[in-house]
Design a protein around this motif. Structure first.
Motif, mmCIF file in Angstrom:
data_model
loop_
_atom_site.group_PDB
_atom_site.id
_atom_site.type_symbol
_atom_site.label_atom_id
_atom_site.label_comp_id
_atom_site.label_asym_id
_atom_site.label_seq_id
_atom_site.Cartn_x
_atom_site.Cartn_y
_atom_site.Cartn_z
ATOM 1 N N UNK A 150 8.385 -2.918 -9.264
ATOM 2 C CA UNK A 150 8.772 -1.533 -8.990
ATOM 3 C C UNK A 150 9.006 -0.768 -10.293
ATOM 4 N N UNK A 151 8.039 -0.868 -11.188
ATOM 5 C CA UNK A 151 8.201 -0.275 -12.517
ATOM 6 C C UNK A 151 8.323 1.241 -12.470
ATOM 7 N N UNK A 152 7.595 1.877 -11.571
ATOM 8 C CA UNK A 152 7.600 3.349 -11.503
ATOM 9 C C UNK A 152 8.423 3.888 -10.345
ATOM 10 N N UNK A 153 9.274 3.045 -9.774
ATOM 11 C CA UNK A 153 10.122 3.438 -8.641
ATOM 12 C C UNK A 153 9.281 3.970 -7.482
ATOM 13 N N UNK A 154 8.109 3.355 -7.262
ATOM 14 C CA UNK A 154 7.268 3.787 -6.151
ATOM 15 C C UNK A 154 7.746 3.231 -4.808
ATOM 16 N N UNK A 155 8.616 2.226 -4.860
ATOM 17 C CA UNK A 155 9.193 1.665 -3.642
ATOM 18 C C UNK A 155 10.663 2.040 -3.574
ATOM 19 N N UNK A 156 11.130 2.354 -2.362
ATOM 20 C CA UNK A 156 12.499 2.820 -2.180
ATOM 21 C C UNK A 156 13.133 2.082 -1.011
ATOM 22 N N UNK A 157 14.383 1.695 -1.125
ATOM 23 C CA UNK A 157 15.033 0.958 -0.026
ATOM 24 C C UNK A 157 14.992 1.721 1.282
ATOM 25 N N UNK A 185 -0.111 0.227 -4.548
ATOM 26 C CA UNK A 185 0.818 0.842 -5.490
ATOM 27 C C UNK A 185 1.621 -0.181 -6.277
ATOM 28 N N UNK A 186 1.705 -1.423 -5.804
ATOM 29 C CA UNK A 186 2.435 -2.447 -6.551
ATOM 30 C C UNK A 186 2.009 -3.824 -6.060
ATOM 31 N N UNK A 243 0.823 -1.194 0.000
ATOM 32 C CA UNK A 243 0.000 0.000 0.000
ATOM 33 C C UNK A 243 0.867 1.257 0.000
ATOM 34 N N UNK A 244 0.247 2.345 -0.467
ATOM 35 C CA UNK A 244 0.904 3.641 -0.465
ATOM 36 C C UNK A 244 0.828 4.312 0.884
ATOM 37 N N UNK A 245 1.148 5.595 0.899
ATOM 38 C CA UNK A 245 1.167 6.338 2.155
ATOM 39 C C UNK A 245 -0.210 6.480 2.780
ATOM 40 N N UNK A 302 6.400 0.073 4.818
ATOM 41 C CA UNK A 302 5.160 -0.050 4.049
ATOM 42 C C UNK A 302 4.226 -1.030 4.744
ATOM 43 N N UNK A 303 2.939 -0.915 4.404
ATOM 44 C CA UNK A 303 1.927 -1.876 4.824
ATOM 45 C C UNK A 303 1.720 -2.897 3.707
ATOM 46 N N UNK A 304 1.678 -4.160 4.089
ATOM 47 C CA UNK A 304 1.643 -5.261 3.125
ATOM 48 C C UNK A 304 0.468 -6.165 3.465
ATOM 49 N N UNK A 305 -0.117 -6.756 2.414
ATOM 50 C CA UNK A 305 -1.130 -7.777 2.636
ATOM 51 C C UNK A 305 -0.818 -8.977 1.742
ATOM 52 N N UNK A 306 -0.955 -10.152 2.320
ATOM 53 C CA UNK A 306 -0.668 -11.410 1.627
ATOM 54 C C UNK A 306 -1.976 -12.140 1.378
#
Length: 498
Positions: free
Chosen positions: A307-314, A280-281, A272-274, A318-322
């Motif tokens: 990460x096609x649009x570089x929306x994730x950064x090292x 977002x991906x 998820x985004x902010x 982030x919040x994740x769902x599986x």
């Protein structure tokens, strides 16, 4: 001399005491009667104040009228496939991170990248002075050429010695010795070639090559500095951003569920985004740790994203769902339709005659918007989603329509007057709210002009705010005489006009 006292004297002395006792008893009875009357009046007033609350609650209509239906909004359960997700919190990490260092010592002649630039594998990032290493390479090549020439001469001598030995004109030992010298020379030529390869590799190290494709960070060494192979600080750090990894954790209670789902096939992971809502991906689960962290009781998992649009950064959290499974053909209702009571979850179902009935339901899972019902509802039911404040089991309802979306009131509304110049008609409190506070004492038509002048006076608005409480009191007491001047309030001190 003995004598008998007169009885009239005793009666005269006891009579005042009897009259005083009787007056005190009467006074106490009167006080008690007054107290009872006051308590009775207060009790009656309290009963009158409490009576509207009893008539207005418990699922009855407005103003305590049981014949009025309760306005509500309703929805119909529908059937759909519902994915089941496990939520977690993780951090973004690069799949590969390389600190680019020099493998030889020398002066840095060129820097061929820009900070923050995307570079490809085998791109030249920097160049070191190659003069010394070029000389070493040329020396190794010359040494091999010398040994090759010597080897050619030794091979000719070997051929001659073998001919002489065959005709018994020469010694066989001399031919064998020459054969050994030729073999030694061949080995020496191979050593020369190895030296050439070593010198060539060292010479190639004068060009600092990108080992992976990625994003260049900030430059650590400037052009013109002497760098060494033993330096801990490299020239630059390369980070691979496409694809990129996310490490996240799940509670240890979900281990069996995750392993069972992973055994069936590849699992999808969303990040998820902010805002915590927008996906977002979407990537895939690539790894599950082999042990639970004993300090937190969680299991670490790794997912990979394009990460096609570089929306994730090292380094980003982030919040994740599986996604572990999908519930096929499940009954879904809005989450607001599920209510909770002492006996568990239930929903208000609208039956015949628009009469609601509370039915217990079993919720499999729910989120902010939808709830999955295992049993208790069917697709033919209508459930209440809004309007539970005055709702009770067996109440009659009227179902409204939720067609128009509500509009947000972004700014306070402008104060307005009635067309005839009045600022209040419902008493001082309402008049003070609509007319600027202190104008609550002017509900009549005759005071419209004076009220308008007072409101438009120099200090009218200031007095309207600070005399709000005074206007409320005057409005409750009734109409007051019109103000004597346009810029003065009837209940306040007169102010000098400019």
């Amino acid at each position: 001399m003995l004598f008998k006292p007169d009885s009239t004297d005793d009666e005269k002395r006891t009579a005042p005491r009897k009259r005083g006792l009787l007056s005190r008893l009467l006074g106490r009875m009167v006080s008690l009667l007054i107290t009872l009357v006051i308590l009775g009046g207060l009790g009656y007033l309290g009963w009158l104040a409490f009576q509207p609350k009893q008539n207005g609650g418990g699922g009855r209509g407005a103003n305590g009228r049981p014949d009025l239906p309760v306005p509500v909004l309703a929805a119909t359960p529908h059937v759909q496939d519902v994915p089941v997700y496990l939520d977690g919190v993780g951090s973004v990490k690069a799949l590969n991170t390389v600190t680019v260092r020099s493998q030889v010592d020398g002066k840095l002649l060129k820097v061929n990248f820009v900070e923050g630039q995307d570079v490809k594998k085998d791109d030249v990032l920097g160049e070191i002075d190659p003069a010394i290493y070029q000389a070493q390479y040329d020396q190794a090549v010359a040494k091999k050429a010398q040994d090759v020439a010597l080897h050619a001469n030794q091979k000719l001598d070997l051929a001659r010695y073998e001919q002489l030995a065959a005709s018994n004109a020469g010694s066989k030992q001399q031919a064998d010795t020459q054969r050994a010298l030729v073999a030694q020379q061949e080995a020496l030529i191979k050593a020369d070639q190895a030296a050439i390869d070593n010198a060539g590799a060292t010479l190639s190290y004068t060009k600092i090559i990108a080992p992976i494709s990625g994003r260049a960070g900030l430059r650590q060494v400037d052009q013109g500095n002497i760098i060494h192979a033993s330096d801990t600080i490299g020239l630059v750090i390369l980070t691979q951003l496409q694809p990129i990894a996310v490490w996240f954790s799940l509670p240890q209670q979900q281990i069996m569920r995750v392993n069972a789902a992973a055994a069936k096939g590849q699992l999808a992971v969303d990040v998820f985004g902010n805002d915590g809502v927008t996906v977002i991906d979407t990537g895939k689960l690539t790894g599950i740790d082999n042990q639970v962290d004993p300090t937190t009781g969680t299991l670490k998992l790794k997912a990979e994203f394009p990460n096609a649009s570089y929306q994730l950064w090292p380094g980003q959290f982030v919040n994740v769902r599986l996604k572990v499974e999908t519930l096929p053909q499940a009954i879904v209702v809005p989450t607001s339709a599920v209510q909770r009571g002492p006996a568990g979850t239930f929903s208000y179902v609208i039956g015949e005659g628009d009469i609601v009935t509370a039915k217990p339901v079993t919720v499999t899972q729910q989120n902010e918007y939808e709830a999955v019902i295992a049993n208790g509802l069917t697709t033919s039911d209508r459930v209440v989603t809004t309007g539970f404040a005055n709702l009770a089991d067996g109440a009659k309802v009227v179902v409204g329509k939720d067609d128009a979306a509500p509009t947000a009131d972004l700014a306070p509304r402008k104060r307005s007057r009635n067309p005839d110049g009045k600022r209040g008609g419902q008493g001082g409190a309402q008049g003070g709210t609509q007319g600027g506070g202190a104008q609550g004492e002017a509900p009549g038509k005759d005071q419209g002009k004076d009220g308008k002048k007072d409101w438009q006076g120099k200090n009218g608005e200031h007095r309207g705010r600070h005399e709000h409480g005074e206007g409320d009191q005057k409005g409750q007491a009734g109409p007051a005489p019109a103000p004597a001047a346009g810029g003065e309030q009837s209940g306040g001190a007169p102010k000098a006009q400019p």
